[in-house]
Design an enzyme around this catalytic site. Structure first.
Site, PDB file in Angstrom:
ATOM      1  N   SER A 216       3.331   5.145   1.960  1.00  0.00           N
ATOM      2  CA  SER A 216       3.554   4.177   0.893  1.00  0.00           C
ATOM      3  C   SER A 216       4.998   4.221   0.443  1.00  0.00           C
ATOM      4  CB  SER A 216       2.635   4.453  -0.322  1.00  0.00           C
ATOM      5  OG  SER A 216       1.278   4.309   0.028  1.00  0.00           O
ATOM      6  N   SER A 254      -0.304   1.627   4.144  1.00  0.00           N
ATOM      7  CA  SER A 254       0.873   1.809   3.292  1.00  0.00           C
ATOM      8  C   SER A 254       0.778   0.915   2.064  1.00  0.00           C
ATOM      9  CB  SER A 254       2.144   1.462   4.081  1.00  0.00           C
ATOM     10  OG  SER A 254       3.299   1.734   3.342  1.00  0.00           O
ATOM     11  N   ASP A 256       2.888  -0.648  -0.508  1.00  0.00           N
ATOM     12  CA  ASP A 256       4.309  -0.951  -0.700  1.00  0.00           C
ATOM     13  C   ASP A 256       4.479  -1.885  -1.895  1.00  0.00           C
ATOM     14  OD1 ASP A 256       4.808   0.490   1.673  1.00  0.00           O
ATOM     15  OD2 ASP A 256       4.309  -1.289   2.852  1.00  0.00           O
TER      16      ASP A 256
END
Length: 327
Positions: A216, A254, A256
């Protein structure tokens, strides 16, 4: 062991715009940063607090989501109202909720009449190098980060919320950078913890992959440019785009996120003038991400797992001399 060095000190200059005096988010007037670091006994974690002066009166803000596989407390109200009303805190995934509760207590102590507050807390997963299930963050850790926040150059690398993170095959952590424009300053701070192939000024730097599930990135962008929340959303999206410039593969796991805010409450900027602010955001985030790597140190943590720092000579010598795998 190599000494941490900012990427600019290794001869890597990102972009063309000038930096602020510190080349940090704290170059934006009124923006403070404080951090608490926890290490030892299988723990590598902490708290990073971004504290803009005037937050209690609300500041224009926006959130952009590249991939929503994460925990970012407070986003729906930011989306709805276009403002933040608290500091922004970063930590490890399973400590997010304890940090939010402690931030709320800290705020209530300072505002005895408040009946509604919207704490903003983001995270990345530091469970590869830290015993994440222990959720070790206490109110004292949160208070210390908030109470020590200053306008100095923030510590980078293995500190605060970046103590146990890794990115692009190497140890990473906290990184920051800034750019100055005629009308103001744009700064960024990142908590880097994502996968991909490290890329420096367009050149790949291969590494052995980190066998970890936590992928992340949290990005906080600050400015004093007179922007409204819609325009700040456009800046936040460019901040996420910058991850691709350093090699992010934007993996499915992830989370983000980017949060952008301004300390100006009088939006007067025109959309057709945003080209240079967009460039400033992209350059600041790209350099902050690289700083998060070059300022980090090799770390051994939970269950004796080790993530190595990027060898500086791979970056400073150039990609043509980089080995295909680390020794």
């Amino acid at each position: 062991m190599q000494n941490p060095r900012r990427v600019r000190d290794l001869g890597v200059v990102v972009g063309t715009l000038p930096t602020g005096p510190l080349n940090a988010i704290t170059d934006v007037p009124g923006v403070l940063v404080g951090q608490t670091t926890i290490t030892g006994d299988g723990l590598n974690t902490g708290v990073t607090a971004i504290v803009p002066e005037g937050y209690a009166g609300t500041l224009p803000a926006a959130v952009a989501v590249g991939n929503g596989y994460g925990k970012l407390i407070g986003t729906t109200q930011v989306d709805e109202l276009g403002v933040i009303e608290t500091p922004i805190l970063l930590t490890g995934t399973l400590s997010t909720f304890r940090v939010a509760d402690a931030l709320l207590s800290w705020l209530l102590e300072r505002n005895p009449t408040a009946t509604s507050l919207n704490p903003i807390v983001g995270e990345t997963n530091d469970g590869y190098l830290s015993d994440i299930r222990r959720r070790p963050i206490t109110p004292d850790h949160v208070y210390a980060a908030l109470d020590t926040a200053s306008s100095d150059l923030p510590a980078e690398g293995c500190v605060g919320a970046g103590t146990g993170t890794g990115a692009l095959g190497f140890k990473a952590g906290i990184g920051t950078a800034s750019r100055t424009l005629p009308a103001g300053t744009v700064g960024a701070i990142v908590q880097a913890n994502f996968s991909g192939l490290l890329t420096v000024l367009g050149n790949p730097i291969p590494a052995q992959p980190i066998d970890a599930d936590g992928n992340s990135c949290m990005i906080v962008v600050a400015t004093d440019l007179p922007l409204d929340s819609r325009q700040l959303g456009r800046l936040a999206r460019r901040a996420i785009f910058a991850m691709g410039r350093v090699g992010s593969d934007f993996a499915p796991g992830s989370g983000d996120y980017a949060i952008a805010f301004t300390t100006s409450r009088t939006p007067t900027y025109q959309d057709h003038d945003l080209r240079t602010p967009f460039q400033a955001v992209t350059e600041s985030v790209e350099e902050a991400l690289l700083n998060s790597l070059t300022m980090a140190q090799t770390t051994t943590g939970y269950e004796n797992r080790t993530v190595r720092a990027v060898p500086h000579d791979l970056i400073s010598r150039g990609p043509q001399q980089a080995p295909s795998r680390l020794p």
